[in-house]
Design an enzyme around this catalytic site. Structure first.
Site, PDB file in Angstrom:
ATOM      1  NE  ARG A   1      -3.659  -2.262  -0.085  1.00  0.00           N
ATOM      2  CZ  ARG A   1      -3.217  -3.287  -0.831  1.00  0.00           C
ATOM      3  NH1 ARG A   1      -2.141  -3.163  -1.581  1.00  0.00           N
ATOM      4  NH2 ARG A   1      -3.850  -4.427  -0.861  1.00  0.00           N
TER       5      ARG A   1
ATOM      6  CB  CYS B   1      -9.030  -1.500   4.644  1.00  0.00           C
ATOM      7  SG  CYS B   1      -9.934  -3.010   4.311  1.00  0.00           S
TER       8      CYS B   1
ATOM      9  CD  GLU C   1      -5.173   0.428   2.843  1.00  0.00           C
ATOM     10  OE1 GLU C   1      -5.124  -0.600   3.549  1.00  0.00           O
ATOM     11  OE2 GLU C   1      -5.726   0.476   1.736  1.00  0.00           O
TER      12      GLU C   1
HETATM   13  C1  LIG Z   1     -15.255   1.426  -0.682  1.00  0.00           C
HETATM   14  C2  LIG Z   1     -13.757   1.468  -0.845  1.00  0.00           C
HETATM   15  C3  LIG Z   1     -13.061   0.284  -1.072  1.00  0.00           C
HETATM   16  C4  LIG Z   1     -11.675   0.295  -1.222  1.00  0.00           C
HETATM   17  N1  LIG Z   1     -11.020  -0.890  -1.450  1.00  0.00           N
HETATM   18  C5  LIG Z   1      -9.690  -0.879  -1.629  1.00  0.00           C
HETATM   19  C6  LIG Z   1      -8.991  -2.111  -1.879  1.00  0.00           C
HETATM   20  O1  LIG Z   1      -9.561  -3.187  -1.974  1.00  0.00           O
HETATM   21  N2  LIG Z   1      -7.632  -2.047  -2.030  1.00  0.00           N
HETATM   22  C7  LIG Z   1      -6.946  -0.868  -1.977  1.00  0.00           C
HETATM   23  O2  LIG Z   1      -5.726  -0.876  -2.151  1.00  0.00           O
HETATM   24  N3  LIG Z   1      -7.597   0.303  -1.729  1.00  0.00           N
HETATM   25  C8  LIG Z   1      -8.929   0.329  -1.554  1.00  0.00           C
HETATM   26  N4  LIG Z   1      -9.573   1.514  -1.303  1.00  0.00           N
HETATM   27  C9  LIG Z   1      -8.796   2.764  -1.125  1.00  0.00           C
HETATM   28  C10 LIG Z   1      -8.634   3.613  -2.401  1.00  0.00           C
HETATM   29  O3  LIG Z   1      -9.700   3.406  -3.289  1.00  0.00           O
HETATM   30  C11 LIG Z   1      -7.304   3.351  -3.103  1.00  0.00           C
HETATM   31  O4  LIG Z   1      -6.215   3.633  -2.252  1.00  0.00           O
HETATM   32  C12 LIG Z   1      -7.162   4.191  -4.388  1.00  0.00           C
HETATM   33  O5  LIG Z   1      -6.055   3.739  -5.089  1.00  0.00           O
HETATM   34  C13 LIG Z   1      -7.019   5.687  -4.099  1.00  0.00           C
HETATM   35  O6  LIG Z   1      -7.133   6.377  -5.343  1.00  0.00           O
HETATM   36  P1  LIG Z   1      -7.620   7.892  -5.407  1.00  0.00           P
HETATM   37  O7  LIG Z   1      -7.522   8.339  -6.816  1.00  0.00           O
HETATM   38  O8  LIG Z   1      -8.930   8.047  -4.763  1.00  0.00           O
HETATM   39  O9  LIG Z   1      -6.477   8.597  -4.562  1.00  0.00           O
HETATM   40  P2  LIG Z   1      -6.644   9.693  -3.406  1.00  0.00           P
HETATM   41  O10 LIG Z   1      -7.372   9.097  -2.270  1.00  0.00           O
HETATM   42  O11 LIG Z   1      -7.183  10.949  -3.970  1.00  0.00           O
HETATM   43  O12 LIG Z   1      -5.129   9.918  -2.997  1.00  0.00           O
HETATM   44  C14 LIG Z   1      -4.382   8.894  -2.365  1.00  0.00           C
HETATM   45  C15 LIG Z   1      -2.910   9.349  -2.287  1.00  0.00           C
HETATM   46  O13 LIG Z   1      -2.368   9.394  -3.598  1.00  0.00           O
HETATM   47  C16 LIG Z   1      -1.866  10.705  -3.887  1.00  0.00           C
HETATM   48  N5  LIG Z   1      -2.138  10.937  -5.302  1.00  0.00           N
HETATM   49  C17 LIG Z   1      -3.331  10.750  -5.954  1.00  0.00           C
HETATM   50  N6  LIG Z   1      -3.174  10.990  -7.269  1.00  0.00           N
HETATM   51  C18 LIG Z   1      -1.875  11.356  -7.437  1.00  0.00           C
HETATM   52  C19 LIG Z   1      -1.086  11.732  -8.572  1.00  0.00           C
HETATM   53  N7  LIG Z   1      -1.590  11.791  -9.801  1.00  0.00           N
HETATM   54  N8  LIG Z   1       0.219  12.037  -8.380  1.00  0.00           N
HETATM   55  C20 LIG Z   1       0.764  11.987  -7.145  1.00  0.00           C
HETATM   56  N9  LIG Z   1       0.076  11.652  -6.032  1.00  0.00           N
HETATM   57  C21 LIG Z   1      -1.217  11.334  -6.188  1.00  0.00           C
HETATM   58  C22 LIG Z   1      -2.592  11.632  -2.941  1.00  0.00           C
HETATM   59  O14 LIG Z   1      -1.837  12.782  -2.680  1.00  0.00           O
HETATM   60  C23 LIG Z   1      -2.735  10.742  -1.708  1.00  0.00           C
HETATM   61  O15 LIG Z   1      -1.538  10.753  -0.955  1.00  0.00           O
HETATM   62  C24 LIG Z   1     -10.966   1.532  -1.146  1.00  0.00           C
HETATM   63  C25 LIG Z   1     -11.678   2.723  -0.922  1.00  0.00           C
HETATM   64  C26 LIG Z   1     -13.056   2.694  -0.785  1.00  0.00           C
HETATM   65  C27 LIG Z   1     -13.797   3.981  -0.567  1.00  0.00           C
END
Ligand SMILES: Cc1cc2nc3c(=O)[nH]c(=O)nc-3n(C[C@H](O)[C@H](O)[C@H](O)COP(=O)(O)OP(=O)(O)OC[C@H]3O[C@@H](n4cnc5c(N)ncnc54)[C@H](O)[C@@H]3O)c2cc1C
Length: 320
Positions: free
Chosen positions: A185, A244, A315
């Protein structure tokens, strides 16, 4: 309310070059899957690479705090809001393309704002395998790479070929995934870079190496359906959350099991609750604040540490 980092001149600079693409005091509760969080001083939807370079370089040179976010599905924003500029790529940075190779493999190129869900659809529609570890995970390709998103089947880094990124000076570089350090992660970036720029670079694009599956489209659809149904069955997807909340310890029982054994399922703090369905989900049950969620997370950490001697690590990333 937070102490402001943006003076009137800075706000004018942003407004002059970004027009309607910048909003001041934008509630972050509108942009996070937790549906909590106070206002961002400036919230910018960037439309192209040129504007992004001017913005990132300008913020770096002016020593302004800035944060890149994807879809906000792994973020918890403090109630008092976010200092500086929140930069968003989703909406515009969504280009994607498949570059077929002679050996039945393909390089799938996706801009950082492209949703993981759409990447999975694109792969499946072309009978390309390898995306099951991220199937059903919300968020963008950029966020997925930074978080090394995945599940018990693997992680996004397993199929990543290379990453293109923008540095704080606006320069763009591509690096092979082999030269990146992915952990559970997280993606660890070269410490020299962080020392120089004080920031993680902006991920612009991920290229994924996928192979043709021997299964038919119908079989692939059924496989995907099973994975998605399992998630729906186990996760409280009907409530706002960030997935999570805690990372699983590297050995022993998973975080959810420990929280469950500690008797914390259903526990509340204000509007936040430990999901009765999945103990590692903190859900926003009823207009929770960030403080409610943090209070509950602290209770979980203390109880799990007291009972099992395990220190749970978050996380979910906190933005302030
Ligand atoms: C219902 C639900 C289920 C989920 N299940 C899982 C799962 O099974 N497995 C899992 O791993 N995660 C899971 N997640 C967590 C999440 O969806 C993941 O971590 C996802 O990859 C985050 O993507 P995001 O675009 O929303 O990033 P954000 O939440 O917007 O950002 C996450 C991090 O990435 C950075 N970031 C984002 N985009 C960029 C970029 N372009 N350049 C540099 N930094 C950047 C941000 O600054 C931050 O530090 C879940 C979330 C939810 C709500």
């Amino acid at each position: 309310m937070i102490e402001c980092a943006l003076d009137p001149d800075t706000k004018k600079w942003l407004k002059d070059f970004l027009g309607d693409m910048v909003r001041f005091d934008e509630p972050m509760s509108k942009h996070t899957s937790f549906r909590v969080g106070g206002p961002a001083e400036a919230y910018v939807k960037v439309q192209n690479i040129e504007d992004l370079a001017v913005l990132v370089k300008g913020a770096y040179e002016r020593n302004l705090p800035w944060h890149i976010i994807g879809d906000g599905t792994n973020l918890l924003v403090k109630d008092q809001g976010v200092k500086g500029i929140v930069i968003v790529l989703k909406g515009f940075f969504t280009g994607n393309e498949i570059d077929w190779k002679k050996d039945d493999s393909a390089l799938v190129k996706c801009m950082a704002g492209f949703r993981i869900k759409n990447l999975c659809r694109l792969a499946a529609a072309n009978r390309l395998k390898g995306m099951n570890p991220v199937l059903g995970i919300p968020g963008t390709v950029g966020g997925g790479i930074v978080m090394n998103a995945g599940n018990d089947m693997g992680a996004i880094s397993d199929v990543l070929d290379s990453v293109t990124f923008m540095m704080a000076d606006g320069k763009i570089k591509t690096i092979s995934a082999k030269n990146l350090c992915f952990k559970y992660r997280k993606l660890l970036w070269d410490s020299g870079y962080k020392e120089k720029y004080g920031k993680f670079p902006v991920i612009l694009q991920g290229i994924f190496r996928l192979c043709i599956s021997s299964k038919s489209l119908k079989e692939l659809e059924q496989e995907a359906w099973k994975i998605l149904s399992r998630r729906k069955e186990k996760q409280p997807l009907e409530f706002p959350s960030a997935g999570c909340f805690f990372k699983n310890p590297l050995s022993g029982e998973p975080a959810g099991k420990l929280i469950d054994l500690a008797g914390l399922k259903g526990k509340t703090a204000g509007g936040a609750q430990i999901s009765p369905k999945h103990a590692n989900f903190i859900i926003n049950r009823n207009n929770a604040s960030c403080s409610d969620i943090l209070e509950l997370a602290e209770t979980v950490k203390q109880k799990v540490a007291d009972m099992f001697g395990v220190i749970l690590k978050s996380e979910v990333r906190i933005l302030e």
